[in-house]
Design a protein around this motif. Structure first.
Motif, mmCIF file in Angstrom:
data_model
loop_
_atom_site.group_PDB
_atom_site.id
_atom_site.type_symbol
_atom_site.label_atom_id
_atom_site.label_comp_id
_atom_site.label_asym_id
_atom_site.label_seq_id
_atom_site.Cartn_x
_atom_site.Cartn_y
_atom_site.Cartn_z
ATOM 1 N N PRO A 142 0.825 -1.216 0.000
ATOM 2 C CA PRO A 142 0.000 0.000 0.000
ATOM 3 C C PRO A 142 0.863 1.272 0.000
ATOM 4 N N GLY A 143 0.540 2.161 -0.922
ATOM 5 C CA GLY A 143 1.245 3.423 -1.023
ATOM 6 C C GLY A 143 2.623 3.344 -1.652
ATOM 7 N N ARG A 144 2.996 2.174 -2.186
ATOM 8 C CA ARG A 144 4.349 1.975 -2.722
ATOM 9 C C ARG A 144 4.359 1.733 -4.235
ATOM 10 N N GLY A 145 3.316 2.175 -4.917
ATOM 11 C CA GLY A 145 3.237 1.976 -6.358
ATOM 12 C C GLY A 145 4.394 2.608 -7.120
ATOM 13 N N GLU A 146 4.789 3.803 -6.727
ATOM 14 C CA GLU A 146 5.914 4.464 -7.396
ATOM 15 C C GLU A 146 7.219 3.709 -7.152
ATOM 16 N N ALA A 147 7.381 3.136 -5.966
ATOM 17 C CA ALA A 147 8.572 2.353 -5.659
ATOM 18 C C ALA A 147 8.611 1.076 -6.497
ATOM 19 N N LEU A 148 7.447 0.458 -6.699
ATOM 20 C CA LEU A 148 7.373 -0.716 -7.570
ATOM 21 C C LEU A 148 7.836 -0.343 -8.975
ATOM 22 N N THR A 149 7.321 0.746 -9.496
ATOM 23 C CA THR A 149 7.690 1.187 -10.840
ATOM 24 C C THR A 149 9.183 1.475 -10.928
ATOM 25 N N ALA A 150 9.737 2.148 -9.935
ATOM 26 C CA ALA A 150 11.164 2.481 -9.935
ATOM 27 C C ALA A 150 12.025 1.223 -9.920
ATOM 28 N N TYR A 151 11.645 0.250 -9.105
ATOM 29 C CA TYR A 151 12.388 -1.013 -9.058
ATOM 30 C C TYR A 151 12.325 -1.719 -10.407
ATOM 31 N N GLU A 152 11.139 -1.855 -10.959
ATOM 32 C CA GLU A 152 10.987 -2.546 -12.238
ATOM 33 C C GLU A 152 11.727 -1.808 -13.355
ATOM 34 N N ASP A 153 11.717 -0.477 -13.338
ATOM 35 C CA ASP A 153 12.478 0.289 -14.327
ATOM 36 C C ASP A 153 13.949 -0.116 -14.302
ATOM 37 N N LYS A 154 14.488 -0.366 -13.122
ATOM 38 C CA LYS A 154 15.900 -0.759 -12.994
ATOM 39 C C LYS A 154 16.152 -2.177 -13.501
#
Length: 97
Positions: free
Chosen positions: A13-25
């Protein structure tokens, strides 16, 4: 033998941007392991409750490439970042048509 995968990802919850940043890497590493991202989609905020936050279709030219991606030390070094961002991952072998 080609390996095609459907990857479903749910953020904490609330970590959608962190998921995207990790996957981008980590997705930038695919090409070094005979892999490629076929499709990447994010669920819309007005989507159904419980839906994954991101869906990916990934292809590897061989099992060796897939195993190499999983073992890549640059990827494994990000385990804590991944665990902080991603609550759940479902992975299915598929045939892209």
């Amino acid at each position: 033998m080609t390996i095609q995968l459907c990857v479903l990802l749910w953020a904490h919850p609330g970590r959608g941007e962190a998921l995207t940043a990790y996957e981008d890497k980590v997705l930038t590493l695919l090409g070094e392991h005979e892999g490629r991202l076929l499709q990447r989609a994010r669920t819309r905020p007005d989507g159904p409750a419980g839906a994954p936050d991101e869906t990916q279709l990934i292809e590897f030219a061989s099992r060796t490439g897939y195993d190499g991606f999983l073992a890549d030390p640059r990827r494994t070094a990000l385990t804590a970042e991944r665990d902080a961002a991603i609550a759940r991952t479902d992975l299915y072998p598929v045939d892209v048509i």
